[in-house]
Motif scaffolding. Structure first.
Motif, PDB file in Angstrom:
ATOM      1  N   VAL A 212       0.861  -1.183   0.000  1.00 52.30           N
ATOM      2  CA  VAL A 212       0.000   0.000   0.000  1.00 52.30           C
ATOM      3  C   VAL A 212       0.893   1.228   0.000  1.00 52.30           C
ATOM      4  N   ALA A 213       0.786   2.028  -1.038  1.00 50.07           N
ATOM      5  CA  ALA A 213       1.602   3.239  -1.177  1.00 50.07           C
ATOM      6  C   ALA A 213       3.084   2.915  -1.050  1.00 50.07           C
ATOM      7  N   GLY A 214       3.490   1.752  -1.582  1.00 54.71           N
ATOM      8  CA  GLY A 214       4.893   1.357  -1.572  1.00 54.71           C
ATOM      9  C   GLY A 214       5.351   0.652  -0.313  1.00 54.71           C
ATOM     10  N   GLN A 215       4.498   0.581   0.712  1.00 57.82           N
ATOM     11  CA  GLN A 215       4.866  -0.072   1.972  1.00 57.82           C
ATOM     12  C   GLN A 215       4.200  -1.436   2.046  1.00 57.82           C
ATOM     13  N   THR A 216       4.971  -2.480   2.353  1.00 53.73           N
ATOM     14  CA  THR A 216       4.440  -3.829   2.460  1.00 53.73           C
ATOM     15  C   THR A 216       3.961  -4.087   3.882  1.00 53.73           C
TER      16      THR A 216
ATOM     17  N   VAL B 109     -11.029  -9.262   0.227  1.00 54.71           N
ATOM     18  CA  VAL B 109     -11.688  -7.960   0.348  1.00 54.71           C
ATOM     19  C   VAL B 109     -10.956  -7.149   1.418  1.00 54.71           C
ATOM     20  N   VAL B 110     -10.498  -5.967   1.006  1.00 49.51           N
ATOM     21  CA  VAL B 110      -9.691  -5.099   1.866  1.00 49.51           C
ATOM     22  C   VAL B 110     -10.330  -3.716   1.897  1.00 49.51           C
ATOM     23  N   LYS B 111     -10.340  -3.101   3.077  1.00 48.90           N
ATOM     24  CA  LYS B 111     -10.795  -1.709   3.187  1.00 48.90           C
ATOM     25  C   LYS B 111      -9.593  -0.842   3.526  1.00 48.90           C
ATOM     26  N   ILE B 112      -9.419   0.226   2.746  1.00 47.90           N
ATOM     27  CA  ILE B 112      -8.315   1.168   2.963  1.00 47.90           C
ATOM     28  C   ILE B 112      -8.937   2.532   3.191  1.00 47.90           C
ATOM     29  N   SER B 113      -8.541   3.181   4.275  1.00 51.07           N
ATOM     30  CA  SER B 113      -9.104   4.481   4.585  1.00 51.07           C
ATOM     31  C   SER B 113      -8.053   5.409   5.167  1.00 51.07           C
ATOM     32  N   GLY B 114      -8.416   6.660   5.248  1.00 51.26           N
ATOM     33  CA  GLY B 114      -7.531   7.669   5.805  1.00 51.26           C
ATOM     34  C   GLY B 114      -6.661   8.288   4.753  1.00 51.26           C
ATOM     35  N   GLY B 115      -5.437   8.537   5.124  1.00 51.16           N
ATOM     36  CA  GLY B 115      -4.500   9.197   4.221  1.00 51.16           C
ATOM     37  C   GLY B 115      -4.010  10.470   4.856  1.00 51.16           C
ATOM     38  N   GLY B 116      -3.020  11.004   4.290  1.00 49.25           N
ATOM     39  CA  GLY B 116      -2.426  12.209   4.818  1.00 49.25           C
ATOM     40  C   GLY B 116      -1.148  11.927   5.563  1.00 49.25           C
ATOM     41  N   GLY B 117      -0.648  10.673   5.433  1.00 54.19           N
ATOM     42  CA  GLY B 117       0.476  10.144   6.115  1.00 54.19           C
ATOM     43  C   GLY B 117       1.731  10.789   6.021  1.00 54.19           C
TER      44      GLY B 117
ATOM     45  N   GLN C  28      -1.574  -0.165   9.940  1.00 53.57           N
ATOM     46  CA  GLN C  28      -1.285   1.129   9.325  1.00 53.57           C
ATOM     47  C   GLN C  28      -0.243   0.935   8.237  1.00 53.57           C
ATOM     48  N   ALA C  29      -0.403   1.667   7.127  1.00 50.16           N
ATOM     49  CA  ALA C  29       0.591   1.644   6.054  1.00 50.16           C
ATOM     50  C   ALA C  29       0.662   3.042   5.466  1.00 50.16           C
ATOM     51  N   ASP C  30       1.765   3.719   5.709  1.00 51.08           N
ATOM     52  CA  ASP C  30       2.003   5.051   5.152  1.00 51.08           C
ATOM     53  C   ASP C  30       0.844   6.002   5.433  1.00 51.08           C
ATOM     54  N   GLY C  31       0.301   5.961   6.647  1.00 55.26           N
ATOM     55  CA  GLY C  31      -0.778   6.861   7.040  1.00 55.26           C
ATOM     56  C   GLY C  31      -2.161   6.389   6.671  1.00 55.26           C
ATOM     57  N   PHE C  32      -2.282   5.207   6.080  1.00 56.36           N
ATOM     58  CA  PHE C  32      -3.572   4.649   5.713  1.00 56.36           C
ATOM     59  C   PHE C  32      -3.917   3.503   6.653  1.00 56.36           C
ATOM     60  N   ASP C  33      -5.193   3.377   7.000  1.00 58.21           N
ATOM     61  CA  ASP C  33      -5.676   2.230   7.761  1.00 58.21           C
ATOM     62  C   ASP C  33      -6.037   1.147   6.756  1.00 58.21           C
ATOM     63  N   VAL C  34      -5.479  -0.050   6.942  1.00 58.76           N
ATOM     64  CA  VAL C  34      -5.703  -1.161   6.034  1.00 58.76           C
ATOM     65  C   VAL C  34      -6.292  -2.300   6.846  1.00 58.76           C
ATOM     66  N   SER C  35      -7.502  -2.747   6.484  1.00 60.85           N
ATOM     67  CA  SER C  35      -8.105  -3.882   7.178  1.00 60.85           C
ATOM     68  C   SER C  35      -8.572  -4.920   6.163  1.00 60.85           C
ATOM     69  N   VAL C  36      -8.372  -6.179   6.519  1.00 54.89           N
ATOM     70  CA  VAL C  36      -8.801  -7.282   5.667  1.00 54.89           C
ATOM     71  C   VAL C  36     -10.174  -7.723   6.163  1.00 54.89           C
ATOM     72  N   GLN C  37     -11.177  -7.550   5.302  1.00 58.73           N
ATOM     73  CA  GLN C  37     -12.542  -7.879   5.694  1.00 58.73           C
ATOM     74  C   GLN C  37     -12.875  -9.344   5.474  1.00 58.73           C
ATOM     75  N   SER C  38     -12.365  -9.943   4.382  1.00 56.70           N
ATOM     76  CA  SER C  38     -12.616 -11.369   4.170  1.00 56.70           C
ATOM     77  C   SER C  38     -11.599 -11.966   3.217  1.00 56.70           C
ATOM     78  N   VAL C  39     -11.394 -13.274   3.389  1.00 55.13           N
ATOM     79  CA  VAL C  39     -10.506 -14.047   2.519  1.00 55.13           C
ATOM     80  C   VAL C  39     -11.259 -15.304   2.117  1.00 55.13           C
ATOM     81  N   THR C  40     -11.403 -15.518   0.805  1.00 56.26           N
ATOM     82  CA  THR C  40     -12.014 -16.754   0.298  1.00 56.26           C
ATOM     83  C   THR C  40     -11.028 -17.395  -0.670  1.00 56.26           C
ATOM     84  N   ASP C  41     -11.410 -18.522  -1.240  1.00 58.07           N
ATOM     85  CA  ASP C  41     -10.557 -19.196  -2.216  1.00 58.07           C
ATOM     86  C   ASP C  41     -10.349 -18.356  -3.468  1.00 58.07           C
ATOM     87  N   ASP C  42     -11.304 -17.475  -3.792  1.00 55.85           N
ATOM     88  CA  ASP C  42     -11.261 -16.697  -5.026  1.00 55.85           C
ATOM     89  C   ASP C  42     -10.932 -15.223  -4.848  1.00 55.85           C
TER      90      ASP C  42
END
Length: 114
Positions: free
Chosen positions: A75-79, A106-114, A89-103
């Protein structure tokens, strides 16, 4: 005095166009991701097993790998590695994994301004 109504319409124009500008800040690259964005956050659905990335909130988000319920993203160059149901947190962004399936992942990324 006909310029007054024109001035009023021009003053309102930026507020009418604002939602369209917010929608363009978010888009998937290729067919390997889809996005759903609000004003300050985006939900990205990545396809698994392929190179998947999305341009959102002025940054690039990539699905690097999935191992069980652990998801590695760039995310924004940060692993970051995030367990499903959790966030980081990744470079000022909140990163959350909402679900993982075989296919999909789903990730939610919010914020910014890092």
């Amino acid at each position: 005095m006909t310029s007054f109504p024109v001035r009023r319409k021009l003053a309102v124009l930026p507020f009418v166009a604002l939602p369209f500008g917010a929608m363009t800040a978010c888009g998937g690259e290729g067919t390997n991701s889809s996005t759903d964005c609000g004003v300050n956050s985006c939900t990205v659905t990545f396809d698994r097993g392929v190179e998947a990335s999305a341009s959102i909130l002025g940054i690039k988000a990539e699905l690097v790998k999935v191992q069980g319920q652990m998801v590695t993203l760039k995310v924004a160059g940060q692993t970051v590695t995030v367990p499903a149901g959790d966030g980081q947190q990744a470079d000022g962004f909140d990163v959350s994994v909402q679900s993982v399936t075989d296919d999909k992942v789903v990730v939610k990324i919010s914020g910014g301004g890092g």
